[in-house]
Design a protein around this motif. Structure first.
Motif: not given
Length: 278
Positions: A2-12, A29-32, A47-52, A63-71
């Motif tokens: 993946y190119k980008f990972g997100f920990i946290g799934a809120g509005s930001m 599909e490159e976002i998890v 469903k909205t964005y097609g992300v994993t 499987n990801t190098k760049t990880i966003f902290f969004a919790m």
């Protein structure tokens, strides 16, 4: 990978995901995305964005190098504990947590993890965020440049010293909420003076947009632009006199300052907790 990972799934997180996809920075599909426990929310983003979506944080880090902290900022301690063993110095953490310093995150990982602290706002959804970035002690100039490139996809970017980020949080991070609050009041006023809601919304939005564009394209100060609208004894002067009588300017200043103070309080509380745990 993946190119980008997100920990946290809120509005930001959603705002950044939308910006990255609409800015053609990556395929869907490159976002998890993962979070603590709200699987329904992950399904909504999928469903909205097609992300994993995944609940396997090891899989995300492997499987990801760049990880966003969004919790939520209060959850960062627990979140890092669940992924610490999977993180390496080859990862780049981009933290969007208000009031959480890069030092605090580095301490939680107890590794030389590159961290960039970012303060965007939810206008990232339409690629119009005002974002400030600060560089952690282990982040390279290349890491910072990569973060700048990412956030330029969703608006403007300013690089600041980290001690300025609390101020940015109170001003620009929370800023859209202040504007929406003002719009709510204007809509209530419109209703009381007999304008239909749809018409009022259209007039208010265009008025705000036009005023913002004037500020962006003109070299005049806001006070000058304001005075150019006023005429002695006119309607604008009459309306502004009410704002002055209610000390609205002082209220806005206090609003921003209190938000800045809260950002500092959040960081101090976390750092105190980390000291006590050592």
């Amino acid at each position: 990978m993946y190119k980008f990972g997100f920990i946290g799934a809120g509005s930001m997180a959603e705002a950044i995901i939308s910006g990255l996809i609409n800015g053609n920075k990556c395929r869907r599909e490159e976002i998890v995305v993962t979070n603590r426990s709200n699987e329904k929310r992950l399904e909504e983003l999928q469903k909205t964005y097609g992300v994993t979506m995944t609940k396997d944080k090891k899989h995300l880090f492997d499987n990801t190098k760049t990880i966003f902290f969004a919790m939520k900022p209060k959850d960062v301690d627990e979140a890092v504990k669940t992924v610490r063993e999977y993180a390496t110095e080859n990862h780049l953490v981009i933290s969007m947590l208000a009031g959480v310093s890069t030092k605090a995150i580095e301490t939680l990982f107890n590794k030389r993890i590159p961290v960039i602290r970012a303060m965007p706002n939810t206008s990232a959804t339409i690629r119009q965020s005002a974002t400030a970035l600060a560089q952690g002690q282990y982040a390279t100039d290349g890491d910072l440049s990569a973060a700048v490139e990412l956030f330029q996809l969703i608006g403007t970017v300013e690089i600041v010293e980290e001690d300025k980020l609390d101020a940015v949080t109170g001003l620009a991070g929370s800023g859209p909420a202040y504007i929406y609050y003002i719009v709510e009041a204007m809509e209530k006023a419109a209703e009381e003076i007999g304008l239909e809601k749809s018409m009022a919304r259209s007039l208010i939005v265009q008025t705000l947009y036009g005023a913002a564009l004037m500020l962006k394209t003109s070299d005049k100060e806001p006070s000058t632009l304001r005075k150019e609208i006023m005429s002695p004894g006119g309607t604008t002067e009459a309306g502004l006199s009410v704002l002055n009588n209610h000390h609205v300017d002082e209220a806005i200043i206090s609003c921003v300052k209190r938000a800045v103070e809260r950002s500092k309080e959040l960081n101090s509380a976390l750092e105190e907790k980390l000291v006590n745990e050592q």
